[in-house]
Design a protein around this motif. Structure first.
Motif, short mmCIF file in Angstrom:
data_model
loop_
_atom_site.label_atom_id
_atom_site.label_comp_id
_atom_site.label_asym_id
_atom_site.label_seq_id
_atom_site.Cartn_x
_atom_site.Cartn_y
_atom_site.Cartn_z
N HIS A 254 0.84 -1.19 0.00
CA HIS A 254 0.00 0.00 0.00
C HIS A 254 0.88 1.24 0.00
CE1 HIS A 254 0.81 -0.26 4.35
NE2 HIS A 254 0.58 1.04 4.37
N VAL A 255 0.25 2.36 -0.29
CA VAL A 255 0.92 3.66 -0.23
C VAL A 255 0.15 4.49 0.79
CG1 VAL A 255 1.49 5.77 -1.50
CG2 VAL A 255 1.67 3.54 -2.64
N GLY A 256 0.86 5.07 1.74
CA GLY A 256 0.23 5.91 2.75
C GLY A 256 0.42 7.38 2.41
N LEU A 257 -0.68 8.12 2.39
CA LEU A 257 -0.64 9.55 2.08
C LEU A 257 -1.20 10.35 3.25
CD1 LEU A 257 -2.10 9.45 -1.56
CD2 LEU A 257 0.32 9.53 -0.88
N SER A 258 -0.44 11.30 3.73
CA SER A 258 -0.96 12.24 4.74
C SER A 258 -1.75 13.31 4.02
CB SER A 258 0.20 12.88 5.51
OG SER A 258 0.89 11.92 6.25
N VAL A 259 -2.93 13.63 4.55
CA VAL A 259 -3.81 14.59 3.89
C VAL A 259 -4.28 15.66 4.89
CG1 VAL A 259 -4.59 12.93 2.15
CG2 VAL A 259 -5.87 13.15 4.27
N TYR A 260 -4.62 16.83 4.36
CA TYR A 260 -5.14 17.91 5.19
C TYR A 260 -6.53 17.60 5.72
CZ TYR A 260 -1.52 20.85 3.10
OH TYR A 260 -0.32 21.38 2.69
N ASP A 261 -7.35 16.99 4.85
CA ASP A 261 -8.76 16.75 5.18
C ASP A 261 -9.12 15.34 4.74
OD1 ASP A 261 -11.59 16.54 4.96
OD2 ASP A 261 -11.76 18.72 4.84
N LEU A 262 -9.24 14.44 5.69
CA LEU A 262 -9.49 13.03 5.40
C LEU A 262 -10.80 12.82 4.64
CD1 LEU A 262 -8.69 10.07 5.64
CD2 LEU A 262 -9.76 10.06 7.91
N ALA A 263 -11.86 13.47 5.07
CA ALA A 263 -13.16 13.27 4.42
C ALA A 263 -13.11 13.71 2.96
CB ALA A 263 -14.26 14.02 5.17
N THR A 264 -12.46 14.83 2.68
CA THR A 264 -12.36 15.34 1.31
C THR A 264 -11.52 14.41 0.44
OG1 THR A 264 -12.65 17.60 2.08
CG2 THR A 264 -11.65 17.31 -0.08
N ALA A 265 -10.38 13.97 0.97
CA ALA A 265 -9.50 13.08 0.21
C ALA A 265 -10.19 11.74 -0.04
CB ALA A 265 -8.18 12.89 0.93
N ARG A 266 -10.84 11.21 0.98
CA ARG A 266 -11.55 9.93 0.83
C ARG A 266 -12.66 10.05 -0.21
NH1 ARG A 266 -15.41 6.96 5.26
NH2 ARG A 266 -16.50 5.77 3.67
N SER A 267 -13.42 11.12 -0.15
CA SER A 267 -14.49 11.34 -1.12
C SER A 267 -13.94 11.42 -2.54
CB SER A 267 -15.25 12.62 -0.76
OG SER A 267 -16.24 12.88 -1.73
N PHE A 268 -12.80 12.08 -2.70
CA PHE A 268 -12.17 12.19 -4.01
C PHE A 268 -11.86 10.80 -4.56
CE2 PHE A 268 -8.51 12.51 -6.80
CZ PHE A 268 -8.92 13.49 -7.68
N PHE A 269 -11.21 9.97 -3.76
CA PHE A 269 -10.86 8.63 -4.22
C PHE A 269 -12.11 7.80 -4.52
CE2 PHE A 269 -6.60 9.59 -2.82
CZ PHE A 269 -5.81 8.86 -3.71
N GLU A 270 -13.11 7.88 -3.67
CA GLU A 270 -14.31 7.07 -3.86
C GLU A 270 -15.19 7.59 -5.00
OE1 GLU A 270 -15.26 5.12 0.43
OE2 GLU A 270 -15.84 7.21 0.19
N HIS A 271 -15.45 8.89 -5.04
CA HIS A 271 -16.42 9.43 -5.97
C HIS A 271 -15.83 9.84 -7.32
CE1 HIS A 271 -19.65 9.51 -2.91
NE2 HIS A 271 -18.58 9.48 -2.14
N CYS A 272 -14.59 10.29 -7.35
CA CYS A 272 -13.97 10.67 -8.63
C CYS A 272 -13.27 9.49 -9.29
CB CYS A 272 -12.96 11.80 -8.43
SG CYS A 272 -13.72 13.38 -8.07
#
Length: 137
Positions: free
Chosen positions: A15-33
């Motif tokens: 896996h690749v681990g990415l630190s993000v500013y906003d977990l909900a926004t980043a998760r939504s991007f991966f799931e929805h986009c």
């Protein structure tokens, strides 16, 4: 004289681990986009693991987004970007449209890679990390 190379001791990327500013926004991007699926959440950490069926991405919320600095590829040591393979130039164009609509900051639109063997694009996703999308031609 260099020593003889040894056989690889690893089996590839788990896996690749990415630190993000906003977990909900980043998760939504991966799931929805990008159509990734949620594997699991760790609310206490907080983190979320998502997958496209081949690659797992761990998204980790930074402790204090206001105190975090964006990654500078020319000054910071660490993950420069993660690159995802897409199946065709047409799919790359579709990804480009989707990530642009999803709020990514486009660094460059789909273009031929310097070696002429691929087309690629680069963006910064909502939440912070740089992501490349590549298709072989």
């Amino acid at each position: 004289m260099l020593p003889e190379p040894t056989p690889p001791m690893t089996l590839g990327v788990h896996h690749v681990g990415l630190s993000v500013y906003d977990l909900a926004t980043a998760r939504s991007f991966f799931e929805h986009c990008l159509g990734f699926s949620l594997i699991r959440e760790m609310p206490a950490y907080p983190a979320a693991m998502v997958t496209d069926g081949k690659t797992m991405i761990s998204l980790w919320q930074v402790a204090d987004a206001a105190q975090s600095a964006p990654f500078d590829r020319r000054r910071n040591v660490g993950l420069h970007h993660v690159a995802f393979l897409v199946e065709s130039p047409e799919k790359l164009e579709a990804v480009y449209a989707e990530v642009q609509a999803g709020g990514a900051t486009i660094e460059f639109a789909p273009e031929p890679r310097a070696d002429g063997k691929a087309r690629h694009m680069m963006c910064t996703i909502p939440g912070g990390p740089r992501v490349e999308f590549v298709t072989l031609i």
